[in-house]
Design a protein around this motif. Sequence first.
Motif, PDB file in Angstrom:
ATOM      1  N   ALA A 180       0.820  -1.192   0.000  1.00  0.00           N
ATOM      2  CA  ALA A 180       0.000   0.000   0.000  1.00  0.00           C
ATOM      3  C   ALA A 180       0.866   1.259   0.000  1.00  0.00           C
ATOM      4  O   ALA A 180       0.404   2.306  -0.411  1.00  0.00           O
ATOM      5  N   LEU A 181       2.112   1.143   0.459  1.00  0.00           N
ATOM      6  CA  LEU A 181       2.987   2.307   0.518  1.00  0.00           C
ATOM      7  C   LEU A 181       3.317   2.861  -0.866  1.00  0.00           C
ATOM      8  O   LEU A 181       3.267   4.081  -1.053  1.00  0.00           O
ATOM      9  N   PRO A 182       3.616   2.013  -1.890  1.00  0.00           N
ATOM     10  CA  PRO A 182       3.853   2.573  -3.228  1.00  0.00           C
ATOM     11  C   PRO A 182       2.632   3.306  -3.784  1.00  0.00           C
ATOM     12  O   PRO A 182       2.777   4.301  -4.494  1.00  0.00           O
ATOM     13  N   ILE A 183       1.429   2.831  -3.463  1.00  0.00           N
ATOM     14  CA  ILE A 183       0.209   3.507  -3.921  1.00  0.00           C
ATOM     15  C   ILE A 183       0.133   4.895  -3.291  1.00  0.00           C
ATOM     16  O   ILE A 183      -0.224   5.870  -3.962  1.00  0.00           O
ATOM     17  N   CYS A 184       0.484   5.012  -2.015  1.00  0.00           N
ATOM     18  CA  CYS A 184       0.460   6.329  -1.346  1.00  0.00           C
ATOM     19  C   CYS A 184       1.459   7.278  -2.000  1.00  0.00           C
ATOM     20  O   CYS A 184       1.154   8.445  -2.212  1.00  0.00           O
ATOM     21  N   TYR A 185       2.654   6.764  -2.301  1.00  0.00           N
ATOM     22  CA  TYR A 185       3.640   7.604  -2.985  1.00  0.00           C
ATOM     23  C   TYR A 185       3.115   8.056  -4.347  1.00  0.00           C
ATOM     24  O   TYR A 185       3.300   9.190  -4.751  1.00  0.00           O
ATOM     25  N   PHE A 186       2.461   7.136  -5.051  1.00  0.00           N
ATOM     26  CA  PHE A 186       1.885   7.462  -6.348  1.00  0.00           C
ATOM     27  C   PHE A 186       0.884   8.604  -6.214  1.00  0.00           C
ATOM     28  O   PHE A 186       0.887   9.551  -7.001  1.00  0.00           O
ATOM     29  N   GLN A 196      -7.478   5.984   1.404  1.00  0.00           N
ATOM     30  CA  GLN A 196      -8.376   5.324   2.345  1.00  0.00           C
ATOM     31  C   GLN A 196      -9.354   4.411   1.612  1.00  0.00           C
ATOM     32  O   GLN A 196      -9.617   3.291   2.058  1.00  0.00           O
ATOM     33  N   LEU A 197      -9.893   4.889   0.492  1.00  0.00           N
ATOM     34  CA  LEU A 197     -10.782   4.038  -0.305  1.00  0.00           C
ATOM     35  C   LEU A 197     -10.070   2.773  -0.756  1.00  0.00           C
ATOM     36  O   LEU A 197     -10.616   1.671  -0.680  1.00  0.00           O
ATOM     37  N   TYR A 198      -8.835   2.929  -1.211  1.00  0.00           N
ATOM     38  CA  TYR A 198      -8.061   1.781  -1.696  1.00  0.00           C
ATOM     39  C   TYR A 198      -7.734   0.811  -0.560  1.00  0.00           C
ATOM     40  O   TYR A 198      -7.852  -0.405  -0.720  1.00  0.00           O
ATOM     41  N   LYS A 199      -7.341   1.350   0.594  1.00  0.00           N
ATOM     42  CA  LYS A 199      -7.004   0.495   1.739  1.00  0.00           C
ATOM     43  C   LYS A 199      -8.226  -0.288   2.207  1.00  0.00           C
ATOM     44  O   LYS A 199      -8.141  -1.481   2.480  1.00  0.00           O
ATOM     45  N   ASN A 200      -9.371   0.378   2.295  1.00  0.00           N
ATOM     46  CA  ASN A 200     -10.600  -0.310   2.679  1.00  0.00           C
ATOM     47  C   ASN A 200     -10.950  -1.392   1.669  1.00  0.00           C
ATOM     48  O   ASN A 200     -11.377  -2.491   2.038  1.00  0.00           O
ATOM     49  N   ARG A 252      -8.532  -4.459   2.090  1.00  0.00           N
ATOM     50  CA  ARG A 252      -8.784  -5.226   3.314  1.00  0.00           C
ATOM     51  C   ARG A 252     -10.211  -5.739   3.402  1.00  0.00           C
ATOM     52  O   ARG A 252     -10.508  -6.568   4.250  1.00  0.00           O
ATOM     53  N   LYS A 253     -11.093  -5.207   2.567  1.00  0.00           N
ATOM     54  CA  LYS A 253     -12.529  -5.503   2.657  1.00  0.00           C
ATOM     55  C   LYS A 253     -13.038  -5.228   4.065  1.00  0.00           C
ATOM     56  O   LYS A 253     -13.848  -5.952   4.625  1.00  0.00           O
ATOM     57  N   SER A 254     -12.518  -4.139   4.633  1.00  0.00           N
ATOM     58  CA  SER A 254     -12.873  -3.758   5.994  1.00  0.00           C
ATOM     59  C   SER A 254     -12.646  -2.263   6.171  1.00  0.00           C
ATOM     60  O   SER A 254     -11.786  -1.678   5.519  1.00  0.00           O
ATOM     61  N   THR A 255     -13.415  -1.688   7.084  1.00  0.00           N
ATOM     62  CA  THR A 255     -13.207  -0.291   7.463  1.00  0.00           C
ATOM     63  C   THR A 255     -12.747  -0.207   8.912  1.00  0.00           C
ATOM     64  O   THR A 255     -12.795   0.865   9.519  1.00  0.00           O
ATOM     65  N   LYS A 256     -12.290  -1.323   9.438  1.00  0.00           N
ATOM     66  CA  LYS A 256     -11.846  -1.369  10.830  1.00  0.00           C
ATOM     67  C   LYS A 256     -10.716  -0.359  11.049  1.00  0.00           C
ATOM     68  O   LYS A 256      -9.797  -0.254  10.255  1.00  0.00           O
ATOM     69  N   ILE A 264     -18.567  13.470  -2.752  1.00  0.00           N
ATOM     70  CA  ILE A 264     -18.830  12.256  -3.536  1.00  0.00           C
ATOM     71  C   ILE A 264     -17.918  11.117  -3.086  1.00  0.00           C
ATOM     72  O   ILE A 264     -18.361   9.979  -2.910  1.00  0.00           O
ATOM     73  N   LEU A 265     -16.636  11.410  -2.850  1.00  0.00           N
ATOM     74  CA  LEU A 265     -15.718  10.366  -2.391  1.00  0.00           C
ATOM     75  C   LEU A 265     -16.101   9.870  -0.997  1.00  0.00           C
ATOM     76  O   LEU A 265     -15.978   8.678  -0.700  1.00  0.00           O
ATOM     77  N   ASP A 266     -16.578  10.774  -0.139  1.00  0.00           N
ATOM     78  CA  ASP A 266     -17.024  10.354   1.191  1.00  0.00           C
ATOM     79  C   ASP A 266     -18.278   9.498   1.117  1.00  0.00           C
ATOM     80  O   ASP A 266     -18.503   8.640   1.973  1.00  0.00           O
ATOM     81  N   ILE A 267     -19.103   9.699   0.113  1.00  0.00           N
ATOM     82  CA  ILE A 267     -20.264   8.826  -0.092  1.00  0.00           C
ATOM     83  C   ILE A 267     -19.785   7.417  -0.444  1.00  0.00           C
ATOM     84  O   ILE A 267     -20.350   6.426   0.030  1.00  0.00           O
ATOM     85  N   PHE A 268     -18.718   7.316  -1.231  1.00  0.00           N
ATOM     86  CA  PHE A 268     -18.148   5.997  -1.527  1.00  0.00           C
ATOM     87  C   PHE A 268     -17.583   5.347  -0.259  1.00  0.00           C
ATOM     88  O   PHE A 268     -17.714   4.136  -0.060  1.00  0.00           O
ATOM     89  N   ILE A 269     -16.961   6.126   0.608  1.00  0.00           N
ATOM     90  CA  ILE A 269     -16.457   5.579   1.869  1.00  0.00           C
ATOM     91  C   ILE A 269     -17.622   5.134   2.743  1.00  0.00           C
ATOM     92  O   ILE A 269     -17.553   4.084   3.395  1.00  0.00           O
ATOM     93  N   THR A 270     -18.720   5.886   2.740  1.00  0.00           N
ATOM     94  CA  THR A 270     -19.919   5.468   3.470  1.00  0.00           C
ATOM     95  C   THR A 270     -20.434   4.139   2.924  1.00  0.00           C
ATOM     96  O   THR A 270     -20.812   3.254   3.698  1.00  0.00           O
ATOM     97  N   ALA A 271     -20.428   3.995   1.619  1.00  0.00           N
ATOM     98  CA  ALA A 271     -20.848   2.725   1.011  1.00  0.00           C
ATOM     99  C   ALA A 271     -19.934   1.592   1.463  1.00  0.00           C
ATOM    100  O   ALA A 271     -20.399   0.472   1.702  1.00  0.00           O
TER     101      ALA A 271
END
Length: 165
Positions: free
Chosen positions: A1-7, A65-69, A72-76, A127-134
Amino acid sequence: ALPICYFWVVLCITLSLFLPSQFLLIKDHSTLLNSQKETIRISEITGFICGYVSSVFYLGSRFPQLYKNFQRKSTKGTSYMLFALAMMGNLSYGLSLVLKMPVMGHLKIPYVIHHLAWLFGSFGVLILDIFITAQFILYRKHKIPQSNTMTFEAEPLLANGDGDN
């Protein structure tokens, strides 16, 4: 996930440099920003640049955050209250910009262009926060409620192998 953050950081920096430079390349700024054809002062250009840089970083902040969730298939470990309050703030801020829009038609386009960075920042992140809510809804665990009654053992833990207690 770290290379994605750098990207994402590199992408946000690139967009932060690209968008304001495109704005500065426009030859006649006065027709874009006001109907009186006044020239833009350097402080206004600086404000636009800051607005676009802020908008790019603000929009870019949600993708990791969207990618990490998603991975992991989790929002923990993620606070939904943070996103809920940010959604309410972005909605009210974006609506304040829209409701403050001039009534006269010929002034609307310059107003929207003048506030475009802030409109993208507020409604885009909404809109992105709506995706995080989903994701919170999609990845929540269906927990069976624990009852307060005690369960008794059917067999003692320490029993003889021959059936005698």
